[in-house]
Write an enzyme that holds these catalytic residues in place. Structure first.
Site, PDB file in Angstrom:
ATOM      1  CB  SER A  16      -0.969  -0.180   0.900  1.00 31.83           C
ATOM      2  OG  SER A  16      -0.482   0.243   2.322  1.00 31.83           O
ATOM      3  CE  LYS A  17      -1.466   6.181  -3.368  1.00 35.27           C
ATOM      4  NZ  LYS A  17      -2.858   5.780  -3.259  1.00 35.27           N
ATOM      5  NE  ARG A  18       0.411   0.319   6.173  1.00 37.41           N
ATOM      6  CZ  ARG A  18       1.081  -0.907   6.434  1.00 37.41           C
ATOM      7  NH1 ARG A  18       1.974  -0.457   7.488  1.00 37.41           N
ATOM      8  NH2 ARG A  18       0.112  -1.837   6.092  1.00 37.41           N
TER       9      ARG A  18
END
Ligand code: GLU
Length: 480
Positions: free
Chosen positions: A249-251
């Site tokens: 994910s973007k994380r």
């Protein structure tokens, strides 16, 4: 985006079908790569279809970014990209054909009614699929002035089987698959209908995509069967996870492909890295694209999710950088300069005659770098303005005795007739011999004075690269 290609005798036809709701991300790039490799391995066709039916979330910039990303990754597609939106008329035609065949029905149920039925099922602890009363009801009972949706009349009993080249045989009890809406009441086709009609019309033989589409494969299979069309081969590829094992994910820094470009990764390195996220050929890690084309097959795709690992990608990139030609590296650096910090200033210097200097120095620079950004950083000395800014280590190296050494050496350097690395080295060695200093004791202060840092390519090469005038001037700046 234009006409659909004709049937292609006997060879596989695959497609990459991104939804332009964002940029080309790592997972999408890997799907594109697997499809491209499959097509190239078999001498087949790799098509591109832009799934732009969601008009609100679509935008031109996203389409452009996807095309740019594929181009940069050198995953060329065959023919013109197909716009799914432009085919809505054909999707409607097929929905109507299914009505005619009795494989679909008009449904006048309204959202509130559907929601209430779902709530009731939930309260009674039943499966929450919606069973439309219109499946069996006489359309003559339809309410006036309400446009119906069209639903697939999916089988109520038995099961739908997806025979997947990666996931194996996966069965879905039909009672869990509700009567899918294929055409909304506003006349717009839904996603699964559009995909099936397009894949059929584009003569797609193999659907290779993320495993998040596995349930769609079951629904799509029902549509193929309703139309009497052959079901393509499926290969649902495991997702990519972050280093912590959670879905990427973007994380985790799951960025668009253009970000990797701007970080100084090479397309060949990224291809090699991406293919290994899910596909294996023994224990081979470094596999150039020609070999990938030769070896790629669906049987090499594993079932478990791969973990994205920046350190591995960066090491692999270092390998590709060392093996790239100096000219290619210069060209790729120039390509990304507009996007990186301090890049435009360097671009101006390269354009004003610095390109040759950079290319001549590349041999020493590329051995010390894992990304193009590291090369740019390492090349700072080539274009640094005098007096050079010294970093802490260089300042520490340039103590009083070191400055005196430079001053004592300067006359010998001034006397070098042919300003080449070997001649310069001979002069420095002669000075070390004459003064009893170790070569390193002379070379380290030179490096600090010439580059402003304690690490650089070999110092005699540095002097040759920046030229006699510049080298002597930088040394004079630091001599005492
Ligand atoms: N448009 C879908 C996506 O972006 C892919 C659909 C497919 O490959 O069938 O995930």
């Amino acid at each position: 985006m234009t006409d659909l290609p004709a049937q292609r005798g006997g060879k596989p036809v695959v497609r990459f079908a991104p939804s332009p709701t964002g940029f080309l991300h790592i997972g999408g790039a890997r799907t594109a790569l697997f499809n491209w490799l499959y097509a190239r391995h078999h001498g087949g066709t790799f098509l591109l279809r832009i799934e732009d039916t969601d008009r609100e979330r679509n935008n031109e910039a996203a389409v452009a970014a996807i095309l740019d990303g594929l181009r940069w990754l050198e995953l060329g597609w065959d023919g013109e990209p197909v716009s799914q939106f432009s085919r809505a008329g054909r999707h409607r035609e097929v929905a109507n054909e299914m009505l005619k065949r009795g494989r679909a029905y008009r449904c006048w149920s309204q959202p509130a009614e559907i929601e209430a039925a779902r709530e009731a099922a939930k309260a009674a602890g039943r499966a929450q699929i919606f069973e439309s009363p219109w499946r069996d009801r006489d359309p003559a009972a339809a309410p006036a002035g309400v446009e119906p949706a069209i639903r697939l009349k999916s089988p109520r009993t038995g099961e739908t089987t997806v025979r997947d080249n990666v996931q194996g045989t996966v069965t879905f009890p039909n009672k869990d698959l509700d009567d899918l809406i294929i055409l909304r009441s506003d006349g717009n086709p839904t996603y699964n209908l559009a995909v099936v009609v397009d894949d059929h019309d584009m003569a797609v033989t193999h659907v290779i995509r993320g495993v998040d589409h596995l349930t769609n494969a079951a629904r799509q299979t029902q549509i193929y069967e309703a139309m009497g069309w052959p079901v393509p081969e499926f290969a649902h590829v495991p997702l990519i996870h972050g280093p912590d094992g959670a879905k990427l994910s973007k994380r985790h820094g799951a960025l668009g492909i253009e970000a990797y470009r701007a970080m100084g990764y090479l397309p060949a390195a990224l291809r090699n890295y991406l293919v290994r996220l899910g596909w294996a050929h023994g224990n081979d890690e470094i596999i150039p694209t020609e070999r990938l084309v030769e070896w790629f097959g669906l049987d090499g795709i594993g079932k478990s999710p791969a973990r994205f690992d920046y350190a591995k990608l960066t090491d692999l990139n270092g390998h590709y950088i060392r093996n790239a030609t100096d000219a290619e590296l210069v060209r790729r650096i120039e390509d990304i300069l507009p996007e990186i910090e301090g890049g435009p200033a360097l671009a101006a210097k390269l354009a004003a005659g610095g390109r040759a200097r950079l290319e001549a120095a590349m041999g020493g620079l590329k051995d010390r770098a894992k990304t193009l950004l590291e090369i740019v950083d390492g090349a700072h000395y080539l274009f640094a303005a005098r007096p050079l800014e010294l970093d802490d280590k260089a300042r520490a190296l340039l103590d009083a005795p070191a400055r005196a050494t430079i001053a004592a050496l300067l006359p010998r350097l001034l006397a070098v007739a042919d300003w080449q690395a070997a001649e310069i080295e001979a002069a420095v060695r002669a000075h070390a011999d004459a003064t009893g200093l170790k070569l390193g004791k002379v070379a380290q202060p030179l490096r600090a004075a010439l580059t402003g840092r304690a690490v650089s390519p070999p110092v005699f090469d540095v002097m040759a690269q920046i030229g006699r005038e510049d080298a002597l001037a930088r040394l004079e700046d630091q001599a005492a």
